[in-house]
Design an enzyme around this catalytic site. Structure first.
Site, mmCIF file in Angstrom:
data_model
loop_
_atom_site.group_PDB
_atom_site.id
_atom_site.type_symbol
_atom_site.label_atom_id
_atom_site.label_comp_id
_atom_site.label_asym_id
_atom_site.label_seq_id
_atom_site.Cartn_x
_atom_site.Cartn_y
_atom_site.Cartn_z
ATOM 1 N N ASP A 166 -12.434 -8.839 5.115
ATOM 2 C CA ASP A 166 -13.634 -9.000 4.282
ATOM 3 C C ASP A 166 -13.888 -10.227 4.335
ATOM 4 O OD1 ASP A 166 -13.315 -6.335 3.641
ATOM 5 O OD2 ASP A 166 -14.134 -6.496 1.475
ATOM 6 N N TYR A 220 0.958 -1.237 -0.084
ATOM 7 C CA TYR A 220 0.116 -0.048 -0.160
ATOM 8 C C TYR A 220 0.663 1.234 -0.118
ATOM 9 C CZ TYR A 220 -4.489 -1.920 0.861
ATOM 10 O OH TYR A 220 -5.862 -2.595 1.068
ATOM 11 N N LYS A 255 3.121 -15.351 2.834
ATOM 12 C CA LYS A 255 3.209 -16.265 1.445
ATOM 13 C C LYS A 255 4.619 -16.600 1.271
ATOM 14 C CE LYS A 255 1.499 -17.963 -2.398
ATOM 15 N NZ LYS A 255 0.751 -19.334 -2.419
ATOM 16 N N ASP A 301 -6.610 -6.893 4.600
ATOM 17 C CA ASP A 301 -7.515 -6.277 4.028
ATOM 18 C C ASP A 301 -8.517 -7.400 3.392
ATOM 19 O OD1 ASP A 301 -8.918 -4.183 2.660
ATOM 20 O OD2 ASP A 301 -8.050 -4.798 0.952
ATOM 21 N N ASP A 344 -3.293 -18.388 1.023
ATOM 22 C CA ASP A 344 -4.011 -19.157 0.262
ATOM 23 C C ASP A 344 -4.691 -20.043 1.090
ATOM 24 O OD1 ASP A 344 -1.533 -20.519 0.284
ATOM 25 O OD2 ASP A 344 -1.924 -21.030 -1.909
HETATM 26 C C1 IPM Z 1 -10.400 -1.070 4.253
HETATM 27 C C2 IPM Z 1 -10.673 -0.521 3.089
HETATM 28 C C3 IPM Z 1 -9.380 0.406 2.476
HETATM 29 C C4 IPM Z 1 -7.974 -0.544 2.556
HETATM 30 C C5 IPM Z 1 -9.429 1.097 1.175
HETATM 31 C C6 IPM Z 1 -10.885 1.924 1.086
HETATM 32 C C7 IPM Z 1 -8.220 1.822 0.898
HETATM 33 O O1 IPM Z 1 -10.934 -1.478 2.073
HETATM 34 O O2 IPM Z 1 -10.204 -0.177 5.153
HETATM 35 O O3 IPM Z 1 -10.289 -2.303 4.513
HETATM 36 O O4 IPM Z 1 -7.869 -1.142 1.704
HETATM 37 O O5 IPM Z 1 -7.487 -0.576 3.679
HETATM 38 MG MG MG Z 2 -10.870 -3.525 3.014
#
Ligand code: IPM
Ligand code: MG
Length: 356
Positions: free
Chosen positions: A252, A143, A192, A248, A224
């Site tokens: 999710d 990032y 990884k 990240d 993975d």
């Molecule tokens: C998160 C989001 C952010 C990230 C984006 C919006 C930059 O996906 O906070 O998880 O990737 O950190």
């Molecule tokens: Mg995110």
């Protein structure tokens, strides 16, 4: 009476609605526990681009650094999707994390017993529930690495670089081990290392730090495999520590098995008590302004602020308990209702306030 100044970054899409919900909950809990909150809004993301041409104005950075802590909604939306990378709303989020020195991102994902039926995994897989603390490194890795365009073997190419220093790995590893000590004393480090040099340094460094924590069990998992294990047997995880990008992605995935991404709060922390608290979900432009969004992730983020920044344990616990009660009573926002009766954002917020 204790007093705290909170910077508010409402942002875009559903950001303003969910932040306002969390503010109402904080005010209510403040009355109950004799705490006075002062809220100061600052512009960020698309809203800032529209108002002053840049996603992260200096006043916002200054304001956040001058606050006791910061609550953020979400940034981004289709309106700003075609802007160059450094002018995009998302860049502001990375910028504020960096400016505030927030190298730790805590993303707890647990299965609420009341939401077992909303979990997409088979009942036998989640029979024991799960309670995972994802510790994501937040100010390093790909990032923040070098990036750009250049001429390559096939003509124009773009590149991003992943790099991690030993120091960055050491400090995030310590956070993970400290956190495990307060939980089930188990850390799984995700990398990884079969391919990436950064992962090999990551793995080696995590094990060096592990020696300072002989009471905590440590093991490694390739990313993975981790993606697979999260849906195969989520209860095996206690604390997970991983890089910015892997964290990240895996957070999710972890959110989805709790029933909805609308449930997951997060705390971003550095070396001081000042943190940035935000739901892990995005700005959901498709439902923005419709009073439909689930405010729980942001409300729980406010509870994390009370706990991690202000040490207001009772107030934090009362918010978490109120959310629990409301879910147990069967109230759901649209993301969790599977087509059944759903409360609006404000109705869900009212219910939680009533149960405080
Ligand atoms: C998160 C989001 C952010 C990230 C984006 C919006 C930059 O996906 O906070 O998880 O990737 O950190
Ligand atoms: Mg995110």
């Amino acid at each position: 009476m204790r007093k705290y100044n909170i910077g508010l970054l409402r942002g875009d899409g559903i950001g303003p609605e969910i932040v306002d919900s969390a503010v109402r909950v904080l005010q209510a809990v403040g009355e109950k526990y004799d705490i006075q909150f002062t809220f100061t809004p600052y512009l960020i993301g698309g809203a800032a681009i529209d108002a002053c041409g840049k996603p992260l104005p200096e006043e916002t950075v200054k304001g956040c650094l001058g606050s006791d802590s910061v609550l953020l909604g979400a940034v981004g939306g289709p309106k700003w999707d075609t802007l160059p990378g450094n002018l995009r709303p998302e860049k502001a989020l990375l910028g504020i994390r960096e400016a505030m020195g927030l190298f730790t991102n805590l993303r707890p994902a647990k299965l609420y017993p009341a939401l077992k039926d909303e979990c997409p995994l088979r009942a036998d897989i989640v029979a024991n529930g799960f309670d995972i603390m994802i510790v994501r490194e937040l100010t390093g890795g790909i990032y923040f690495g070098q990036r750009g365009y250049r001429q390559g073997k096939y003509g124009e190419e773009a590149f991003d670089t992943e790099s991690y220093s030993r120091m960055e790995i050491e400090r995030i590893a310590r956070v993970a081990f400290e956190s495990a000590r307060k939980r089930r004393k188990k850390v799984i480090s995700i990398d990884k290392a079969n391919v990436l040099e950064t992962s090999r340094l990551w793995r080696k460094t995590v094990h060096e730090i592990a020696e300072e924590y002989p009471d905590v069990e440590v093991s490694d998992m390739l990313v993975d495999n981790a993606a697979m294990q999260l849906v195969r047997n989520p209860s095996q995880f206690d604390v997970v520590v991983t890089s910015n990008m892997f964290g990240d992605i895996l957070s999710d995935e972890a959110s989805q098995i709790t029933g909805s991404i609308g449930m997951l709060p997060s705390a971003s922390l550095g070396d001081t008590s000042r943190g940035l608290y935000e739901p892990i979900h995005g700005s959901a432009p498709d439902i923005a302004g419709q009073n439909k969004a689930n405010p729980i992730a942001t409300i729980l983020s406010a509870a994390m602020m009370l706990l991690y920044s202000f040490n207001e344990t009772q107030a934090a616990e009362s918010i978490v308990a109120a959310v629990d009660t409301v879910l147990n009573e069967g109230y759901r926002t649209a993301d969790l209702a599977r087509g059944g009766a759903a409360l609006s954002t404000t109705e869900m917020t009212d219910k939680i306030i009533q149960r405080l």
